[in-house]
Write a protein that holds these residues in place. Structure first.
Motif, PDB file in Angstrom:
ATOM      1  N   ASP A 106      96.474 -14.999  25.045  1.00 64.18           N
ATOM      2  CA  ASP A 106      97.515 -15.448  24.207  1.00 64.18           C
ATOM      3  C   ASP A 106      97.151 -16.542  23.038  1.00 64.18           C
ATOM      4  OD1 ASP A 106      98.669 -13.242  24.429  1.00 64.18           O
ATOM      5  OD2 ASP A 106     100.727 -14.338  25.125  1.00 64.18           O
ATOM      6  N   GLU A 107      97.521 -16.775  21.698  1.00 70.67           N
ATOM      7  CA  GLU A 107      97.410 -17.922  21.186  1.00 70.67           C
ATOM      8  C   GLU A 107      98.669 -18.701  21.051  1.00 70.67           C
ATOM      9  OE1 GLU A 107      94.367 -18.467  18.083  1.00 70.67           O
ATOM     10  OE2 GLU A 107      96.369 -17.918  16.495  1.00 70.67           O
ATOM     11  N   VAL A 108      98.586 -20.402  21.309  1.00 71.19           N
ATOM     12  CA  VAL A 108      99.620 -20.684  20.800  1.00 71.19           C
ATOM     13  C   VAL A 108      99.837 -22.105  19.933  1.00 71.19           C
ATOM     14  CG1 VAL A 108      99.473 -22.862  22.625  1.00 71.19           C
ATOM     15  CG2 VAL A 108     102.290 -22.323  21.655  1.00 71.19           C
ATOM     16  N   LEU A 109     100.004 -22.202  18.909  1.00 75.50           N
ATOM     17  CA  LEU A 109     100.751 -23.070  17.418  1.00 75.50           C
ATOM     18  C   LEU A 109     100.741 -24.564  17.908  1.00 75.50           C
ATOM     19  CD1 LEU A 109      99.908 -20.774  14.662  1.00 75.50           C
ATOM     20  CD2 LEU A 109      98.480 -21.103  16.076  1.00 75.50           C
ATOM     21  N   ILE A 110     100.396 -25.507  17.906  1.00 73.72           N
ATOM     22  CA  ILE A 110     100.598 -26.829  18.191  1.00 73.72           C
ATOM     23  C   ILE A 110     100.733 -28.049  16.598  1.00 73.72           C
ATOM     24  CG2 ILE A 110     101.086 -28.280  19.625  1.00 73.72           C
ATOM     25  CD1 ILE A 110      99.951 -26.634  22.023  1.00 73.72           C
ATOM     26  N   ARG A 153     101.308 -16.025  19.432  1.00 70.93           N
ATOM     27  CA  ARG A 153     102.550 -15.126  20.414  1.00 70.93           C
ATOM     28  C   ARG A 153     103.714 -16.059  20.091  1.00 70.93           C
ATOM     29  NH1 ARG A 153     100.516 -11.657  19.317  1.00 70.93           N
ATOM     30  NH2 ARG A 153      99.540  -9.808  21.136  1.00 70.93           N
ATOM     31  N   LEU A 154     103.311 -17.968  20.128  1.00 70.20           N
ATOM     32  CA  LEU A 154     104.888 -18.527  19.817  1.00 70.20           C
ATOM     33  C   LEU A 154     103.793 -19.917  19.229  1.00 70.20           C
ATOM     34  CD1 LEU A 154     106.761 -19.942  21.576  1.00 70.20           C
ATOM     35  CD2 LEU A 154     105.464 -20.760  23.251  1.00 70.20           C
ATOM     36  N   VAL A 155     104.779 -20.508  18.679  1.00 69.28           N
ATOM     37  CA  VAL A 155     104.467 -21.454  17.105  1.00 69.28           C
ATOM     38  C   VAL A 155     105.671 -22.546  17.852  1.00 69.28           C
ATOM     39  CG1 VAL A 155     104.908 -22.584  15.135  1.00 69.28           C
ATOM     40  CG2 VAL A 155     103.917 -20.393  15.330  1.00 69.28           C
ATOM     41  N   TRP A 156     105.689 -23.812  17.614  1.00 63.93           N
ATOM     42  CA  TRP A 156     105.802 -24.984  18.416  1.00 63.93           C
ATOM     43  C   TRP A 156     106.232 -25.919  16.953  1.00 63.93           C
ATOM     44  CZ3 TRP A 156     109.232 -25.896  21.932  1.00 63.93           C
ATOM     45  CH2 TRP A 156     108.617 -26.263  23.560  1.00 63.93           C
ATOM     46  N   LEU A 157     107.445 -26.480  16.749  1.00 66.09           N
ATOM     47  CA  LEU A 157     107.434 -26.910  15.427  1.00 66.09           C
ATOM     48  C   LEU A 157     108.631 -28.259  16.360  1.00 66.09           C
ATOM     49  CD1 LEU A 157     109.583 -24.022  14.048  1.00 66.09           C
ATOM     50  CD2 LEU A 157     107.357 -25.133  13.890  1.00 66.09           C
ATOM     51  N   GLU A 158     108.168 -29.556  15.443  1.00 66.07           N
ATOM     52  CA  GLU A 158     109.200 -30.369  15.961  1.00 66.07           C
ATOM     53  C   GLU A 158     109.220 -31.022  14.985  1.00 66.07           C
ATOM     54  OE1 GLU A 158     107.531 -34.248  18.985  1.00 66.07           O
ATOM     55  OE2 GLU A 158     106.756 -32.451  18.734  1.00 66.07           O
ATOM     56  N   ALA A 159     110.642 -32.067  14.669  1.00 63.21           N
ATOM     57  CA  ALA A 159     111.242 -32.505  13.921  1.00 63.21           C
ATOM     58  C   ALA A 159     111.642 -33.213  13.811  1.00 63.21           C
ATOM     59  CB  ALA A 159     112.109 -31.715  12.965  1.00 63.21           C
ATOM     60  N   THR A 183     106.940 -15.625  18.092  1.00 61.74           N
ATOM     61  CA  THR A 183     108.445 -16.032  18.262  1.00 61.74           C
ATOM     62  C   THR A 183     108.602 -18.357  17.883  1.00 61.74           C
ATOM     63  OG1 THR A 183     108.579 -14.742  20.016  1.00 61.74           O
ATOM     64  CG2 THR A 183     109.471 -17.836  20.367  1.00 61.74           C
ATOM     65  N   THR A 184     109.574 -19.026  17.411  1.00 58.16           N
ATOM     66  CA  THR A 184     109.411 -19.917  17.228  1.00 58.16           C
ATOM     67  C   THR A 184     109.875 -21.050  18.737  1.00 58.16           C
ATOM     68  OG1 THR A 184     111.131 -19.531  15.670  1.00 58.16           O
ATOM     69  CG2 THR A 184     109.044 -19.865  14.901  1.00 58.16           C
ATOM     70  N   ALA A 185     109.691 -22.108  18.587  1.00 57.52           N
ATOM     71  CA  ALA A 185     110.230 -22.981  19.923  1.00 57.52           C
ATOM     72  C   ALA A 185     110.626 -24.549  19.562  1.00 57.52           C
ATOM     73  CB  ALA A 185     109.637 -23.361  21.037  1.00 57.52           C
ATOM     74  N   LEU A 186     111.704 -24.746  18.848  1.00 54.33           N
ATOM     75  CA  LEU A 186     111.803 -26.446  18.691  1.00 54.33           C
ATOM     76  C   LEU A 186     111.613 -27.394  19.003  1.00 54.33           C
ATOM     77  CD1 LEU A 186     112.118 -28.878  15.801  1.00 54.33           C
ATOM     78  CD2 LEU A 186     114.703 -27.397  16.685  1.00 54.33           C
ATOM     79  N   ASP A 187     110.947 -28.742  19.401  1.00 54.38           N
ATOM     80  CA  ASP A 187     111.443 -29.661  20.534  1.00 54.38           C
ATOM     81  C   ASP A 187     112.074 -30.761  19.660  1.00 54.38           C
ATOM     82  OD1 ASP A 187     111.545 -32.234  21.410  1.00 54.38           O
ATOM     83  OD2 ASP A 187     109.516 -32.025  21.690  1.00 54.38           O
TER      84      ASP A 187
END
Length: 419
Positions: A106-110, A153-159, A183-187
């Protein structure tokens, strides 16, 4: 029903198996603190049938107590979620998400400006598990779209972004990921459930925990910061609205043996009622100091999402501008770029000269903090939106803003007397 303990002759046995129970119905402003590893069952049938996954019963301390269940539900109210797990730190929240949702191949984008230890997790543990990570430009939604592949499979977001405070077009990022089924995951540590609603980004869900038409899938939160508020608790949370997604996270949480201490949960529960008041106080003081520092000749740039010339300000205004009576909400963090004509030695001397701002990591507590950063070691992509110089991050606490301004003035005078 479990039989009452027999009368024992020995005092030690009588103390362990004393059968007195206080009367029910005690209610107070703060919930009780329940400490347990072992949980007692009334009979074998209950032991075999009781379920912990849906909070319908108690089985073992790691799976929850009345204290942690209450905290989870209140955090869901804060962020607009439906399910929550508690973990020992914000970084543990990031790890819990990654380990629950990613597998070899799998791959995750950060985002390139993400929280540093989260990127280190991807470089270390995730890479060793055969999980690839790719960094993307948080200020360019097209770059994010171009980097999503069938393996993502997953993208991290940060704002906003860590340290450099760029505010992304969070709504467009979520739209891109949703269109690709990623799927999106936000810090959400900076937003804290107060600057904007992570599960209702457009504000069309009516609030009160209802989802809007656009929202992230997962909100990870370092409760160490604003929910705790004291600089003395380490804790994190992972909040969702989808039951299936939550169960993946919860089962990984169980298998990793993640848990939090009852007294730490108590501390966060005690602090939560004042989080809105504290957040606004941090915000107001930080804005005052950020505006003031813009006038100093040693400061080349002030990075604060609420400032019109800060990178991503328009996105901050669109997402957070309606909060706090139309003033917007922006937490108590900002960074400055000290002009490149001043070397690292001068910048370090400036930080060392501060008296009220203490040298220390983290933020969200009562004490103001300062950290000088070597930005070149933290970014892999060009940063043309940042002016040349040395970056210093400030976390503004709850001291009187005039005292903090005087502290900054005396340190600036000492370190940059020549301008």
């Amino acid at each position: 029903m479990q039989q009452p303990a027999p009368q024992a002759s020995d005092l030690a046995t009588r103390l362990v198996h004393h059968d007195y129970l206080p009367p029910a119905g005690f209610v107070a402003p703060q919930p009780g603190v329940h400490k347990a590893s072992t949980v007692i069952f009334p009979n074998v049938a209950a032991m075999r049938s009781r379920e912990w996954k849906d909070k319908s019963g108690y089985t073992y301390g790691l799976h929850g107590t009345p204290t942690t269940f209450i905290l989870e539900e209140r955090l869901c109210a804060l962020e607009g979620g439906l399910q929550c797990v508690l973990v020992p730190s914000g970084l543990a929240a990031i790890a819990n998400v990654g380990l629950a949702l990613l597998k070899p191949g799998d791959e995750v984008l950060i985002p390139d400006n993400a929280y540093g230890p989260g990127k280190d997790l991807a470089l270390g543990e995730l890479a060793r598990f055969g999980i690839r990570h790719v960094l993307y430009d948080p200020l360019d939604p097209a770059d994010l779209a171009a980097r999503i592949t069938p393996a993502t499979r997953l993208v991290w977001l940060e704002a906003p972004g860590s340290v450099t405070m760029e505010f992304p077009d969070l709504c467009e990022q979520v739209r891109i990921c949703r269109a690709r089924g990623v799927t999106t995951a936000l810090d959400n540590t900076w937003g804290a459930g107060l600057a904007f609603a992570p599960f209702d980004l457009l504000g069309d869900g009516g609030g009160q925990g209802r989802a809007g038409s656009l929202g992230v899938d997962i909100s990870a939160h370092a409760l160490t910061k604003y929910p705790s508020g004291g600089g003395d608790v380490l804790m994190g949370s992972v909040i969702t609205r989808d039951a299936g997604l939550h169960m993946k996270i919860k089962l990984t949480h169980m298998r990793l043996g993640l848990g939090v201490g009852a007294n730490d949960a108590e501390a966060v529960l005690r602090a939560l009622p004042s989080v809105g008041l504290r957040y606004r106080a941090h915000d107001e003081a930080a804005r005052t100091l950020a505006h003031w520092l813009q006038q100093h000749p040693a400061v080349a740039q002030v990075l604060h999402p609420a400032l019109p010339d800060s990178p991503g300000h328009a996105h901050w205004k669109a997402l957070c501008g309606a909060a706090q009576g139309g003033q917007g909400a922006a937490a108590g963090l900002f960074s400055v770029m000290i002009d490149a004509r001043h070397g690292q030695e001068q910048v370090d001397a400036f930080c060392d000269s501060l008296r009220l701002f203490k040298l220390g990591y983290s933020w969200g507590g009562p004490m103001s903090l300062v950290v000088p950063y070597q930005l070149a070691s933290m970014r892999t992509r060009p940063t043309p939106h940042l002016r040349p110089g040395t970056l210093v991050r400030f976390s503004v606490g709850l001291e009187a803003v005039q005292d903090l301004q005087q502290d900054l003035q005396q340190a600036l005078d000492r370190a940059f007397a020549a301008g």
